[in-house]
Design an enzyme around this catalytic site. Structure first.
Site, mmCIF file in Angstrom:
data_model
loop_
_atom_site.group_PDB
_atom_site.id
_atom_site.type_symbol
_atom_site.label_atom_id
_atom_site.label_comp_id
_atom_site.label_asym_id
_atom_site.label_seq_id
_atom_site.Cartn_x
_atom_site.Cartn_y
_atom_site.Cartn_z
ATOM 1 N N GLU A 1 0.825 -1.208 0.000
ATOM 2 C CA GLU A 1 0.000 0.000 0.000
ATOM 3 C C GLU A 1 0.868 1.270 0.000
ATOM 4 O O GLU A 1 0.525 2.277 0.613
ATOM 5 C CB GLU A 1 -0.988 -0.032 1.167
ATOM 6 C CG GLU A 1 -1.907 -1.241 1.054
ATOM 7 C CD GLU A 1 -3.119 -1.218 1.970
ATOM 8 O OE1 GLU A 1 -3.008 -0.690 3.083
ATOM 9 O OE2 GLU A 1 -4.177 -1.718 1.542
ATOM 10 N N GLU B 1 -5.483 -9.573 -0.593
ATOM 11 C CA GLU B 1 -6.273 -9.796 0.623
ATOM 12 C C GLU B 1 -7.730 -9.773 0.243
ATOM 13 O O GLU B 1 -8.186 -8.825 -0.411
ATOM 14 C CB GLU B 1 -6.115 -8.639 1.625
ATOM 15 C CG GLU B 1 -4.780 -8.470 2.275
ATOM 16 C CD GLU B 1 -4.791 -7.352 3.339
ATOM 17 O OE1 GLU B 1 -5.791 -6.613 3.456
ATOM 18 O OE2 GLU B 1 -3.772 -7.229 4.033
#
Ligand SMILES: *[C@@H]1O[C@H](CO)[C@@H](O)[C@H](O)[C@H]1NC(C)=O
Ligand SMILES: *[C@@H]1O[C@H](CO)[C@@H](O)[C@H](O)[C@H]1NC(C)=O
Ligand SMILES: *[C@@H]1O[C@H](CO)[C@@H](O)[C@H](O)[C@H]1NC(C)=O
Ligand SMILES: *[C@@H]1O[C@H](CO)[C@@H](O)[C@H](O)[C@H]1NC(C)=O
Ligand SMILES: *[C@@H]1O[C@H](CO)[C@@H](O)[C@H](O)[C@H]1NC(C)=O
Ligand SMILES: *[C@@H]1O[C@H](CO)[C@@H](O)[C@H](O)[C@H]1NC(C)=O
Length: 399
Positions: A186, A299
């Site tokens: 991220e 995820e």
């Protein structure tokens, strides 16, 4: 919140689906901001560090030979049905490292009954070597995507620290069980939040600046591997709508977080939403790039509890084991059948996340933190032989 709402309005005409996407992105952004703040606070706290590295997993998995981790007794409730699973060993957060080989062996014994692939997020607290040593001792069929979790604001310190750990792990264990090295988690999302003045466009000027910063580290990792004389894929992971084109155009793979929970999607349609989002945001983007990066969902999952009443529901659905079961039943085997690569989030509940972030953050495991399987039934399908399984099912259904 204000920035997010402005962005949501601006994009409203593109309809319902992109509203979900925006909402998901806003939620993810809020979480990351929290993560940054907490990370700073925690790293400032000069701790007495290196707490006990006592095993918390003793007795969870039986071995016929107590001295040989490869003789573990299988649990018939576990099925090797997942393409991959997201895993962070217990005690892998600085400054309180406590990760130890006994616990990681137990985790690998359990994980290997569910999947042949795991991904790590970072390399601190010796987790890369611990996982590779556990794979060696358990003799299981397991590939691991190692991780380097850099920060954009520390002059490269976290990156370099983890690069050196990764280097020594590759030197000690070779590459037989390493599927790739993921540089960045991220990173672009964080970079835009810190420098983007409210922009959520990964291809904006600021997004490109972040991508160039991360590319320096990606290139450095490639050079490190070349110097070692090994060939490994190098990729990166980001929120599902935060892939910068220039960056994705230069890595071997991209891993995308796609969370129906944070997008306030009802569990009944969560599997389809996840697949649509990933196809539209990530697979489509990769198909337009000449390096053809391999895309996976980094995820996806469903929380089973919340530590506060305010986060027990995402609006349409609650955090519960029954809803995790619904998501498992509707996502896992279907995604295997159509060749979607994903890492289910996640192996077990993580008390350190609950302590730091609260809400649902600590409650995404298939197992509780004590490594007892939650009150769920693992879907029974094989990700490696999905096409023949599909044929069998069709035949059975038509007779
Ligand atoms: C890291 O783990 C490996 C495997 O258990 C071990 O051999 C090595 O000594 C550990 N390194 C450190 C610095 O703890
Ligand atoms: C890693 O990236 C950071 C910026 O994010 C940079 O400051 C640092 O010099 C880089 N280090 C290496 C060795 O690539
Ligand atoms: C692929 O699997 C997903 C996840 O379960 C499902 O939602 C989607 O409809 C499937 N796509 C196709 C083309 O079968
Ligand atoms: C929900 O959880 C977050 C952390 O994930 C927390 O900051 C927030 O206060 C919680 N919201 C409510 C309404 O309880
Ligand atoms: C998602 O739902 C929760 C709970 O109802 C609500 O607090 C939150 O504002 C919603 N998030 C968005 C981005 O709409
Ligand atoms: C593990 O934790 C769960 C949830 O807190 C609990 O119900 C269960 O009894 C625990 N199992 C063991 C063996 O301690």
């Amino acid at each position: 919140m204000t920035d997010g709402e402005a962005w949501l309005e601006k994009n409203d005409r593109s309809g319902k689906r992109s509203r979900w996407i925006v909402i998901g992105v806003v939620a993810a952004a809020i979480i990351i901001v929290i993560a940054i703040v907490v990370g700073v606070v925690v790293s400032k706290k000069n701790s007495s560090s290196s707490s006990s590295s006592k095993s918390t997993s003793a007795g969870v998995v039986k071995q016929t030979d107590p001295n040989d981790p490869s003789t573990f007794v299988k649990d018939s409730r576990l099925k090797q049905s997942f393409y991959g699973i997201a895993y962070t060993p217990e005690g892998a957060q600085l400054p309180d490292c406590g990760a130890n080989l006994e616990d990681v062996i137990t985790d690998i014994q359990l994980l290997s009954q569910l999947t042949t692939r795991i991904r790590l997020y970072g390399a601190d607290c010796n987790q890369s070597a611990l996982v590779l040593e556990a794979i060696k001792q358990t003799k299981v069929n397991m590939q691991v995507f190692l991780g380097n979790y850099p920060s954009a604001t520390d002059g490269g310190a976290a990156y370099e620290r983890q690069r050196d750990i990764l280097k020594s792990a590759v030197q000690s264990y070779g590459t037989d069980h390493i599927a790739g090295i993921t540089v960045g988690n991220e990173f672009i999302l964080n970079y835009l939040n810190a420098n983007g003045g409210g922009s959520s466009d990964p291809d904006s000027a600021v997004g490109n600046q972040g991508a160039e910063a991360l590319m320096v580290n990606v290139t450095d990792t490639r050079n490190m591997l070349t110097d070692l004389g090994v060939s490994l894929k190098v990729g990166n992971a980001d929120a599902g709508s935060y892939f910068n084109k220039e960056l994705l155009g230069q890595v071997d793979y991209g891993m995308a977080n796609v969370h129906p929970w944070f997008a306030n999607v009802s569990v009944d349609v969560a599997a389809g939403w996840t697949w649509d989002f990933f196809e539209e945001q990530d697979v489509a983007l990769a198909q337009g790039l000449s390096n053809n990066p391999q895309m996976s969902i980094a995820e996806t999952g469903w929380p089973t509890a919340s530590s506060d009443a305010g986060n027990e529901s995402n609006g349409p659905s609650i955090a519960s084991e029954a809803n995790l079961q619904t998501f498992l039943n509707t996502f896992v085997c279907q995604a295997n059948t159509n060749g979607t690569e994903y890492f289910f989030f996640e192996f077990f509940d993580e008390p350190w996340k609950d302590k730091q972030f609260g809400g649902v953050e600590g409650w995404w495991g298939l197992f509780y933190s004590n490594r007892t399987l939650k009150n769920i039934e693992i879907p029974d399908c094989s990700s490696s032989s999905s096409s023949s399984a599909a044929v069998v099912t069709t035949t059975a259904a038509s007779t």
